[in-house]
Design an enzyme around this catalytic site. Sequence first.
Site, PDB file in Angstrom:
ATOM      1  CG  HIS A  35       4.563   9.234   3.583  1.00 41.67           C
ATOM      2  ND1 HIS A  35       4.130   9.134   4.893  1.00 41.67           N
ATOM      3  CD2 HIS A  35       4.794   7.962   3.178  1.00 41.67           C
ATOM      4  CE1 HIS A  35       4.107   7.861   5.256  1.00 41.67           C
ATOM      5  NE2 HIS A  35       4.513   7.130   4.215  1.00 41.67           N
ATOM      6  CD  GLU A  92       4.132   0.512   6.850  1.00 43.28           C
ATOM      7  OE1 GLU A  92       4.957   0.851   7.714  1.00 43.28           O
ATOM      8  OE2 GLU A  92       3.677   1.306   5.989  1.00 43.28           O
ATOM      9  CG  ASP A 147      -0.265   0.004   2.539  1.00 41.91           C
ATOM     10  OD1 ASP A 147       0.698  -0.766   2.697  1.00 41.91           O
ATOM     11  OD2 ASP A 147      -0.677   0.759   3.445  1.00 41.91           O
TER      12      ASP A 147
END
Length: 388
Positions: free
Chosen positions: A359, A137, A75
């Site tokens: 991210h 996760e 993910d």
Amino acid sequence: MALIDDTRAILGDLIAFPTVSRDSNLELIAYAADRLGAAGARVHIQTDETGHKANLVASLGPETGGGVVLSGHSDVVPVEDQDWSSDPFELREEKGQLFGRGTCDMKGFIAATMAMAPHLGDLDLSRPVHICLTHDEEVGCLGARRLVEEIAGWDEKPSLAIIGEPTEMRIVEGHKGCCEYTTVFTGLEGHGSRPELGVNAVEYAVRYVTRLMELREMLKGRAPAQSRFEPPWSTLQVGRLAGGVAHNVIPGHASVDWELRPVSDADHRFVCEAIAAYARDDLLPAMREISADADIVTHVIGEVSGLEPVDDNEARRIVSALTGANGADVVAFGTEAGLFQKLGMSVVVCGPGSIAQAHKPDEFIEISQLSACLDMLQGLAGKLSTAR
């Protein structure tokens, strides 16, 4: 096709699956199952209760214990409200860098292990290699928690795990845990002119937070000697307190979002047992003197075990020999590594890419990092080959 070219091609395929944690990862899992099965792996898919998420274990080599786990999460985090220079779900190459959501966190590692699978399948291995892909996760290691529960029931358990989170191929042997909770207070609403007739959920939530802050100070005194973490003690913080509707209404509901980042399981137990006892023995009796329906309920949002540095670590020794790294680090971010360690496995975190890119918009991984990862995996294959 050279290994790096195969890795780049697989990474492009993986990036094209928009496996944001809120969405299904089944298409990626099916793709990986096909490729790994074609490489000769014994493939097992573990679907969650919703039927929309799955873990995958692809095993190569003998069906014995003592295997090596190569694990990565499938993910990725969302891309909304981020300013990307190109489609985040289409791999873009520029000046030795590969851009796309998940390139470093952590589909780059997955692509490298998948590219290596056919070569591992051709070898007579002395111990099995288990390529593990997990789901969710980023929202609490949900898939890995289910996976290790299943592995715990295997007759022939693996003994070593390499978690390929982005460390720039440095060896990481320790990180704190990350435990997130929401505690909900149910009181009794009433008119603000008669506070003694109601149960003010916000006031009890404040008392609960005050106790958490007392425990936070106590944690500082529990820091392990020679702790390498920064700060050296377990940390606790309150992220949100919500409740109430108006100035003159006794609030009947409130909630507190809080997190604990323990350096040890003992600190985790200390905080959870202490705050549960305070709610049970001090707050609830006072609340129920006025309303029998008053309640305090804590919901576990996620409990991710830390990775505790240990003196005897086979994974550290092997990866150090393969990468030439001297020593091992501890880091602030969390991974799935502690869950595997709880099974009694020897575990390190070591993977391509930098956590500084994770991210963020225009997330990328250096091609040189993928090459370094492939070097490590080829070295591991050579070490496990009976023909060496």
